[in-house]
Write a protein that holds these residues in place. Sequence first.
Motif, PDB file in Angstrom:
ATOM      1  N   ILE A 171     -16.509  13.110 -26.758  1.00  0.00           N
ATOM      2  CA  ILE A 171     -15.263  13.861 -26.584  1.00  0.00           C
ATOM      3  C   ILE A 171     -14.594  13.363 -25.308  1.00  0.00           C
ATOM      4  CG2 ILE A 171     -15.989  15.932 -27.849  1.00  0.00           C
ATOM      5  CD1 ILE A 171     -16.508  17.261 -25.104  1.00  0.00           C
ATOM      6  N   PRO A 172     -13.288  13.509 -25.183  1.00  0.00           N
ATOM      7  CA  PRO A 172     -12.599  12.997 -23.993  1.00  0.00           C
ATOM      8  C   PRO A 172     -12.731  13.933 -22.789  1.00  0.00           C
ATOM      9  CG  PRO A 172     -11.022  14.007 -25.486  1.00  0.00           C
ATOM     10  CD  PRO A 172     -12.352  14.055 -26.186  1.00  0.00           C
ATOM     11  N   ILE A 173     -12.681  13.350 -21.615  1.00  0.00           N
ATOM     12  CA  ILE A 173     -12.539  14.129 -20.382  1.00  0.00           C
ATOM     13  C   ILE A 173     -11.054  14.125 -20.056  1.00  0.00           C
ATOM     14  CG2 ILE A 173     -13.144  14.339 -17.941  1.00  0.00           C
ATOM     15  CD1 ILE A 173     -15.681  12.691 -18.581  1.00  0.00           C
ATOM     16  N   GLY A 174     -10.382  15.220 -20.398  1.00  0.00           N
ATOM     17  CA  GLY A 174      -8.935  15.291 -20.230  1.00  0.00           C
ATOM     18  C   GLY A 174      -8.222  14.627 -21.399  1.00  0.00           C
ATOM     19  N   GLU A 175      -6.939  14.865 -21.488  1.00  0.00           N
ATOM     20  CA  GLU A 175      -6.113  14.268 -22.543  1.00  0.00           C
ATOM     21  C   GLU A 175      -4.717  14.041 -21.992  1.00  0.00           C
ATOM     22  OE1 GLU A 175      -8.046  16.168 -26.620  1.00  0.00           O
ATOM     23  OE2 GLU A 175      -6.304  17.139 -25.743  1.00  0.00           O
ATOM     24  N   GLY A 176      -4.095  12.950 -22.415  1.00  0.00           N
ATOM     25  CA  GLY A 176      -2.699  12.731 -22.061  1.00  0.00           C
ATOM     26  C   GLY A 176      -2.492  11.833 -20.865  1.00  0.00           C
ATOM     27  N   SER A 177      -1.255  11.856 -20.358  1.00  0.00           N
ATOM     28  CA  SER A 177      -0.768  10.922 -19.341  1.00  0.00           C
ATOM     29  C   SER A 177      -1.530  11.044 -18.026  1.00  0.00           C
ATOM     30  CB  SER A 177       0.720  11.178 -19.105  1.00  0.00           C
ATOM     31  OG  SER A 177       1.159  10.511 -17.959  1.00  0.00           O
ATOM     32  N   THR A 178      -1.625   9.910 -17.330  1.00  0.00           N
ATOM     33  CA  THR A 178      -2.325   9.866 -16.043  1.00  0.00           C
ATOM     34  C   THR A 178      -1.600  10.643 -14.948  1.00  0.00           C
ATOM     35  OG1 THR A 178      -1.193   7.769 -15.646  1.00  0.00           O
ATOM     36  CG2 THR A 178      -3.451   7.651 -16.441  1.00  0.00           C
ATOM     37  N   SER A 179      -0.362  11.043 -15.188  1.00  0.00           N
ATOM     38  CA  SER A 179       0.389  11.778 -14.162  1.00  0.00           C
ATOM     39  C   SER A 179       0.017  13.259 -14.127  1.00  0.00           C
ATOM     40  CB  SER A 179       1.897  11.639 -14.407  1.00  0.00           C
ATOM     41  OG  SER A 179       2.227  12.170 -15.677  1.00  0.00           O
ATOM     42  N   ASP A 219      -2.629  16.673 -14.172  1.00  0.00           N
ATOM     43  CA  ASP A 219      -3.913  17.022 -13.559  1.00  0.00           C
ATOM     44  C   ASP A 219      -5.060  16.940 -14.556  1.00  0.00           C
ATOM     45  OD1 ASP A 219      -2.633  17.469 -11.175  1.00  0.00           O
ATOM     46  OD2 ASP A 219      -2.382  19.628 -11.506  1.00  0.00           O
ATOM     47  N   ASP A 220      -4.786  17.348 -15.792  1.00  0.00           N
ATOM     48  CA  ASP A 220      -5.839  17.332 -16.809  1.00  0.00           C
ATOM     49  C   ASP A 220      -5.725  16.100 -17.702  1.00  0.00           C
ATOM     50  OD1 ASP A 220      -3.489  18.031 -17.982  1.00  0.00           O
ATOM     51  OD2 ASP A 220      -4.308  19.645 -19.233  1.00  0.00           O
ATOM     52  N   SER A 221      -5.296  14.976 -17.118  1.00  0.00           N
ATOM     53  CA  SER A 221      -5.081  13.752 -17.890  1.00  0.00           C
ATOM     54  C   SER A 221      -6.415  13.114 -18.275  1.00  0.00           C
ATOM     55  CB  SER A 221      -4.253  12.758 -17.076  1.00  0.00           C
ATOM     56  OG  SER A 221      -4.967  12.412 -15.896  1.00  0.00           O
ATOM     57  N   PHE A 222      -6.328  12.144 -19.170  1.00  0.00           N
ATOM     58  CA  PHE A 222      -7.510  11.459 -19.691  1.00  0.00           C
ATOM     59  C   PHE A 222      -8.141  10.596 -18.600  1.00  0.00           C
ATOM     60  CE2 PHE A 222      -9.228   7.793 -22.270  1.00  0.00           C
ATOM     61  CZ  PHE A 222     -10.340   8.484 -22.734  1.00  0.00           C
ATOM     62  N   GLN A 223      -9.448  10.845 -18.338  1.00  0.00           N
ATOM     63  CA  GLN A 223     -10.140  10.124 -17.258  1.00  0.00           C
ATOM     64  C   GLN A 223     -11.360   9.342 -17.740  1.00  0.00           C
ATOM     65  OE1 GLN A 223     -11.079  13.227 -14.347  1.00  0.00           O
ATOM     66  NE2 GLN A 223      -9.351  14.350 -15.168  1.00  0.00           N
ATOM     67  N   GLY A 224     -12.010   9.856 -18.760  1.00  0.00           N
ATOM     68  CA  GLY A 224     -13.238   9.211 -19.231  1.00  0.00           C
ATOM     69  C   GLY A 224     -13.707   9.879 -20.507  1.00  0.00           C
ATOM     70  N   ILE A 225     -14.977   9.600 -20.882  1.00  0.00           N
ATOM     71  CA  ILE A 225     -15.502  10.169 -22.123  1.00  0.00           C
ATOM     72  C   ILE A 225     -16.888  10.762 -21.884  1.00  0.00           C
ATOM     73  CG2 ILE A 225     -14.210   8.773 -23.767  1.00  0.00           C
ATOM     74  CD1 ILE A 225     -16.393   6.754 -23.803  1.00  0.00           C
ATOM     75  N   ILE A 226     -17.249  11.728 -22.722  1.00  0.00           N
ATOM     76  CA  ILE A 226     -18.570  12.350 -22.647  1.00  0.00           C
ATOM     77  C   ILE A 226     -19.384  11.890 -23.845  1.00  0.00           C
ATOM     78  CG2 ILE A 226     -19.837  14.537 -22.759  1.00  0.00           C
ATOM     79  CD1 ILE A 226     -17.428  15.838 -21.335  1.00  0.00           C
ATOM     80  N   ASP A 227     -20.535  11.270 -23.561  1.00  0.00           N
ATOM     81  CA  ASP A 227     -21.462  10.823 -24.601  1.00  0.00           C
ATOM     82  C   ASP A 227     -22.283  12.039 -25.031  1.00  0.00           C
ATOM     83  OD1 ASP A 227     -23.728   9.910 -25.970  1.00  0.00           O
ATOM     84  OD2 ASP A 227     -23.745   8.003 -24.909  1.00  0.00           O
ATOM     85  N   LEU A 228     -22.119  12.458 -26.297  1.00  0.00           N
ATOM     86  CA  LEU A 228     -22.753  13.694 -26.766  1.00  0.00           C
ATOM     87  C   LEU A 228     -24.226  13.507 -27.133  1.00  0.00           C
ATOM     88  CD1 LEU A 228     -19.865  15.077 -29.010  1.00  0.00           C
ATOM     89  CD2 LEU A 228     -20.515  15.856 -26.720  1.00  0.00           C
TER      90      LEU A 228
END
Length: 699
Positions: free
Chosen positions: A162-170, A172-181
């Motif tokens: 699942i993603p860590i955050g979603e959306g544009s880098t601008s 606060d909750d933007s996409f930063q990385g991924i979680i290996d389940l």
Amino acid sequence: MSASTEKIRNIGIIAHIDAGKTTTSERILFYTGSSHRMGNVDEGTTITDFDEEEAKRGITIYSAAISCQWKDYSINIIDTPGHVDFTAEVERSLRVLDGAVVVFSAMEGVEAQSETVWRQADKYNVPRICFINKMDRIGASFERTFQEIEKRLGAKPVAMQIPIGEGSTSADDSFQGIIDLIKMQALYYDADSKGSQFEAKEIPESYLERAQEWRGKLLESVAELDDEILEQYYETEEIAEADILRLLRIAALKGDLQPTYCGSSLNYIGVQPVLDAVGNYLPSPLDRPPVKGINPQPKKRGGKAGESESRGPSVDEPMCGLVFKIQADKHGDLCFMRVYSGQLKSGSRLLNARTGKKELISQLWRVHADSREKVETDCIDAGDIAGVIGPKEAVTGDTLCDIRHPILLESISFPETVISMAVEPESSADRKKLEETLQKLARQDPTFKATPNEETGQTIVSGMGELHLEVLRNRMQKEFNLSIRVHKPRVSYRETVSKAVEKVVEFSRPSAGGNLYFKVKLRLEPFKGDSSVSIISNLKPGELDPAFEKTMLETLKMGLEGGGQVGFPLLNVQFVIIDAQTREGETTDVAVEAAVSEALHGCIMDAQIQLLEPIMKMEVVTPDEFRGNIQADLSARNAAVLNTEWRSDLCVMEVEAPLSQLFGYSTQIRSLSQGRASFSMEPLKYAPAPPSVLKEMIG
């Protein structure tokens, strides 16, 4: 069986246009060490989109083959087009591939062409993994896209990440990385190394509860695959990592589940786990069932014509392979070939099972998009894909096999062309060159057809859409240096009949050697079946000399090439030979041909012809503020809006419309929406055209 075959992966990267297939392919080439630079689609510098037309338009037109190594896996990748005009490239690629990576945009979700390529993969039972790309874009949603894969495609995705955050880098909750389940750790990719380096850390506390929820769904999906594991899961609520990988592989190979990943190829996040998944969950040639075909050898030569044959992916089996693509080359056409059994050796001669002729295999190449390297061993083993130079008459879908052990594999079926235009050379000196060029293009592209019109001197070329014809026209002018005049595209109509009609023709004519005689009764009737036109004989066995019956069938087939009353190909019709009468010493092939031709022509002219026009399935996506104008325009084009749904703040309309009303629609929809609406379309069916169209044609 060599261990190397177990480590081969023949995969395709398939998706809707602009979902990020080519960018994902570029990242794969970089991370596997096959290239030392990363191309950019917008700049036209990608390795797989090497054609001038592709670079100019920023889209994939021709499927490109790439061979690379990842860990101990040898991966043959085909990057396929997403535009519907070039769906045949996807069709012929999936025919020979063992697995596929399906790329989805996290912004748009499942789009029209996503459904088309998914259906094509279903057709060939190709196991899949999913990659939800563009998690860094505004409006991206992993969960929404995941749910659309389930609902719209009827699939069973299983989230591996699942993603860590979603959306544009601008944000606060933007996409930063991924979680290996599976390992329950967070992965952060280093932008400075272009994603080559990444770091595994503990899952952020704010994402821990969500990660545990999604891991629970993953474990439940896995537990249901095995009774023993299910019992263990009920007791401990845990499953060993080795069991997860083992059961997921079994389910993925059967097509029961689709492991699903996420990331951003453009920003170098999440591509390596997809490569790991290709090895872990997609099949090797050994995991696929033996390929099946029939024996094409005529019985009169001691063969077993029509009997079922099969070949397993072993070098010990007789050689057989399928030509799935032909690419023009100044040194000789390059045939892309999947080897299903035996060994393909340079310098060998193989049987073309379709033509019955022998083909020479001169050279074997490993293909890397527009570059290639010669196969050092001069040999390709079962399960692999290679480029072959030498065959002169092979076309897409042909089987090349061991001369002593013939087999004809199922060919590749392609959709009917729906649009055509007239071309003619600027000067008579270019006429032969145009003819040769059209033959080359038709050999390379099975959805391109060229039919000369003797009366006008023009040639009618047909394809899958306006863009398809435009690309072909540009190739004729630039690649083959042809000066041609091009006339306005037109719809490829079909003709059918609304009720049965019969015709009796008695051919009797004196000739130098005596009288010629043959009498035939023929019926033309509506027909629904797998083929567009059917020919059957109701004659009793032995009622007619087999040679004359063969002449009748051949004459009918040749006569059908002329089409119906207006000249368009016939569709959904059947010709029935009801009766035939001969006279000893007077019936010859000439008499049979003359009677059958007259009866065929008479049936067509007496029938109540109905004109059929191609209907397109469309998906129109627009911001709500332009919906009214776009719907009004569609209504004026005799289009039917079948369904409307919302994706975020965009309105998505499912539409059926006649192709004849859609010329220039891309310009119109941009004008109506200030360039913010988009659409895609694909051929759906043929339906009755308005009576006025036929009336106008007949005059």
